[in-house]
Design a protein around this motif. Structure first.
Motif, PDB file in Angstrom:
ATOM      1  N   ARG A 169       0.826  -1.213   0.000  1.00 27.67           N
ATOM      2  CA  ARG A 169       0.000   0.000   0.000  1.00 27.67           C
ATOM      3  C   ARG A 169       0.861   1.265   0.000  1.00 27.67           C
ATOM      4  O   ARG A 169       0.541   2.240  -0.683  1.00 27.67           O
ATOM      5  CB  ARG A 169      -0.930  -0.005   1.215  1.00 27.67           C
ATOM      6  CG  ARG A 169      -2.118  -0.970   1.093  1.00 27.67           C
ATOM      7  CD  ARG A 169      -2.927  -0.988   2.360  1.00 27.67           C
ATOM      8  NE  ARG A 169      -3.287   0.374   2.762  1.00 27.67           N
ATOM      9  CZ  ARG A 169      -3.349   0.778   4.041  1.00 27.67           C
ATOM     10  NH1 ARG A 169      -3.045  -0.053   5.013  1.00 27.67           N
ATOM     11  NH2 ARG A 169      -3.696   2.015   4.314  1.00 27.67           N
ATOM     12  N   VAL A 170       1.947   1.264   0.778  1.00 23.98           N
ATOM     13  CA  VAL A 170       2.825   2.440   0.789  1.00 23.98           C
ATOM     14  C   VAL A 170       3.458   2.630  -0.590  1.00 23.98           C
ATOM     15  O   VAL A 170       3.514   3.742  -1.125  1.00 23.98           O
ATOM     16  CB  VAL A 170       3.913   2.317   1.866  1.00 23.98           C
ATOM     17  CG1 VAL A 170       4.836   3.541   1.830  1.00 23.98           C
ATOM     18  CG2 VAL A 170       3.291   2.169   3.252  1.00 23.98           C
ATOM     19  N   ALA A 171       3.929   1.526  -1.182  1.00 23.95           N
ATOM     20  CA  ALA A 171       4.538   1.609  -2.512  1.00 23.95           C
ATOM     21  C   ALA A 171       3.522   2.077  -3.552  1.00 23.95           C
ATOM     22  O   ALA A 171       3.852   2.867  -4.453  1.00 23.95           O
ATOM     23  CB  ALA A 171       5.123   0.248  -2.905  1.00 23.95           C
ATOM     24  N   ALA A 172       2.295   1.602  -3.440  1.00 25.70           N
ATOM     25  CA  ALA A 172       1.255   2.026  -4.378  1.00 25.70           C
ATOM     26  C   ALA A 172       0.969   3.518  -4.237  1.00 25.70           C
ATOM     27  O   ALA A 172       0.759   4.222  -5.236  1.00 25.70           O
ATOM     28  CB  ALA A 172      -0.021   1.219  -4.143  1.00 25.70           C
ATOM     29  N   TYR A 173       0.971   4.005  -3.009  1.00 24.91           N
ATOM     30  CA  TYR A 173       0.778   5.443  -2.787  1.00 24.91           C
ATOM     31  C   TYR A 173       1.901   6.246  -3.435  1.00 24.91           C
ATOM     32  O   TYR A 173       1.655   7.234  -4.135  1.00 24.91           O
ATOM     33  CB  TYR A 173       0.709   5.745  -1.294  1.00 24.91           C
ATOM     34  CG  TYR A 173       0.918   7.215  -0.999  1.00 24.91           C
ATOM     35  CD1 TYR A 173      -0.090   8.143  -1.288  1.00 24.91           C
ATOM     36  CD2 TYR A 173       2.122   7.681  -0.492  1.00 24.91           C
ATOM     37  CE1 TYR A 173       0.105   9.495  -1.054  1.00 24.91           C
ATOM     38  CE2 TYR A 173       2.327   9.033  -0.258  1.00 24.91           C
ATOM     39  CZ  TYR A 173       1.315   9.939  -0.535  1.00 24.91           C
ATOM     40  OH  TYR A 173       1.516  11.273  -0.325  1.00 24.91           O
TER      41      TYR A 173
END
Length: 282
Positions: free
Chosen positions: A270-274
């Motif tokens: 999720r952090v990488a997607a953000y």
């Protein structure tokens, strides 16, 4: 927004990350708030210590301003000179005191900045690694002493995890891109990481041209979140059984850092997607 892909002729394997609705995207600070687990009592116990009092006090000093209690206990039938990590009174991890001393207590940041300890030699003790979810507010030198080393150690732990797997995505925020080449240890580490099948993304402000020869995706973003953000995020490929991890920290004054880490593939993804949605993915 300027995003540059600098790569050699080596093919780069791209990991497909889930799409993120930018209108509902969380910023770095919101991830810290979410990942921080304030509902549990966390403590470290030095069991049957054989250390000189001064050495044992170093552990207490490291955590004295944090939400982690440190004590010394004597327990029959327990090994000597071990450190136990407890949550709500239950032992969740144990490490030799010597391992904690050699990785955190008896070193400074120069160990990694100069490359004296390469990524291949990073062996983070379980009682440090498993402090995931604990929110740390630490200060660097000269305002503080050892506290920032916790975040440096976990940064290297996640980078070493990515290097061992050699595939997937790694996203790292440096605040200033110049740090990648100015710090010999960091430069060597990212040369090794870029020489794998990892898709390595680096973020920061400043001149990206010194990185032109590197197999890196460079995000040259002069925005507050990148200037003040410290993050290291490893996401394994979707079909992999490897575990992902993320360290996320922010500062308002370049002195005190507010951060947390998580060893969880879903959260890391999720952090990488953000980051990809907010600052570009190529």
């Amino acid at each position: 927004m300027n995003t540059f892909i600098y790569s050699t002729s080596r093919p780069v394997c791209k990991t497909l990350l889930p799409r993120l609705d930018i209108h509902r995207a969380m910023g770095l600070r919101e991830f810290i708030d979410e990942f921080a687990d304030g509902d549990h009592e966390t403590s470290l116990s030095i069991v049957n210590s054989e250390q000189p009092p001064m050495v044992a006090r170093m552990l207490n000093s490291l955590f004295e301003e944090q939400s982690v209690d440190v004590d010394e206990v004597a327990r029959v039938l327990s090994e000597s000179d071990v450190i136990q990590l407890r949550r709500d009174g239950r032992v969740v991890a144990e490490s030799e005191f010597d391992d904690v001393r050699d990785s955190i207590l008896a070193v400074n940041s120069d160990l990694y900045i100069t490359g004296t300890r390469p990524l291949e030699d990073v062996d983070t003790p379980a009682v440090v690694r498993d402090l995931e979810g604990t929110r740390f507010r630490v200060r660097g030198y000269p305002a503080g002493t050892k506290g920032k080393l916790l975040l440096i150690e976990i940064s290297r732990y996640i980078e070493a995890m990515a290097l061992r797997h050699g595939d997937g995505e790694l996203h790292t925020g440096f605040q200033r891109l110049s740090r990648i080449v100015d710090e010999r240890g960091t430069e060597r580490a990212y040369e090794k990481l870029a020489d794998t099948d990892l898709d390595v993304h680096v973020y920061g402000v400043g001149d990206p041209s010194p990185l032109e020869s590197r197999a890196l995706t460079v995000h040259d973003e002069d925005v507050p979140e990148i200037r003040r953000g410290w993050f290291v995020v490893f996401v394994p490929p979707p079909e992999s059984e490897a575990v992902g991890a993320a360290l996320v920290a922010v500062t308002e004054d370049d002195v005190e850092w507010d951060g947390v880490w998580t060893i969880d593939t879903g959260r890391a993804r999720r952090v990488a997607a953000y980051l990809s949605a907010e600052y570009g993915q190529n």
